[in-house]
Design a protein around this motif. Structure first.
Motif, short mmCIF file in Angstrom:
data_model
loop_
_atom_site.label_atom_id
_atom_site.label_comp_id
_atom_site.label_asym_id
_atom_site.label_seq_id
_atom_site.Cartn_x
_atom_site.Cartn_y
_atom_site.Cartn_z
N ALA A 138 -7.23 -0.48 -35.06
CA ALA A 138 -5.96 -0.18 -34.29
C ALA A 138 -5.78 1.46 -34.31
O ALA A 138 -6.45 2.09 -35.11
N ALA A 139 -4.81 2.05 -33.27
CA ALA A 139 -4.78 3.53 -33.40
C ALA A 139 -4.16 3.74 -34.93
O ALA A 139 -3.19 3.14 -35.30
N ILE A 140 -4.43 4.91 -35.09
CA ILE A 140 -3.80 5.75 -36.13
C ILE A 140 -2.47 6.27 -35.71
O ILE A 140 -2.58 7.13 -34.83
N GLN A 177 0.73 10.12 -38.92
CA GLN A 177 0.07 10.12 -39.89
C GLN A 177 -1.15 11.22 -39.97
O GLN A 177 -1.43 11.85 -40.84
N ILE A 178 -1.72 11.33 -38.81
CA ILE A 178 -2.55 12.49 -38.37
C ILE A 178 -2.09 13.92 -38.75
O ILE A 178 -2.73 14.70 -39.14
N ASP A 179 -0.93 13.94 -38.32
CA ASP A 179 -0.24 14.92 -38.33
C ASP A 179 0.24 15.46 -39.89
O ASP A 179 -0.23 16.52 -40.39
N LEU A 180 0.65 14.57 -40.67
CA LEU A 180 0.91 14.69 -42.16
C LEU A 180 -0.51 14.74 -42.91
O LEU A 180 -0.66 15.75 -43.89
N LEU A 214 -7.39 13.31 -41.02
CA LEU A 214 -7.59 11.84 -40.37
C LEU A 214 -8.28 12.05 -38.89
O LEU A 214 -7.46 12.97 -37.95
N VAL A 215 -8.97 11.22 -38.25
CA VAL A 215 -9.54 11.57 -37.11
C VAL A 215 -9.03 10.06 -36.28
O VAL A 215 -9.28 9.01 -36.77
N GLN A 216 -8.34 10.14 -35.12
CA GLN A 216 -8.07 8.94 -34.14
C GLN A 216 -9.36 8.01 -34.24
O GLN A 216 -10.25 8.76 -33.86
N ASN A 217 -9.11 6.56 -34.38
CA ASN A 217 -10.08 5.84 -33.97
C ASN A 217 -10.70 5.72 -32.62
O ASN A 217 -9.93 6.17 -31.51
#
Length: 68
Positions: A47-49, A53-56, A61-64
């Motif tokens: 699923a997409a992150i 959460q990526i910003d925090l 974290l890198v998008q799937n």
């Protein structure tokens, strides 16, 4: 493994878990080709992150794959 997969297929036939089992076992792409009903692509396995959460994580974290 084959025995467990067969057992889950029979015991949980009406529980709508088959899709998720196939996905977890990396057998979904093959099953969809056999069924010829859905064009499932492996890139959608995860699923997409959520962007928050990526910003925090300060971009740790890198998008799937398959999502922008």
């Amino acid at each position: 493994r084959d025995i467990v997969r067969y057992e889950r297929r029979i015991e949980l036939a009406q529980e709508l878990t088959r899709f998720w089992d196939l996905r977890r076992w990396n057998l979904l792409t093959e099953a969809m080709k056999i069924a010829e009903k859905i064009n499932y692509e492996q890139k959608f396995k995860y699923a997409a992150i959520p962007q928050i959460q990526i910003d925090l994580s300060q971009n740790v974290l890198v998008q799937n794959e398959g999502y922008k």
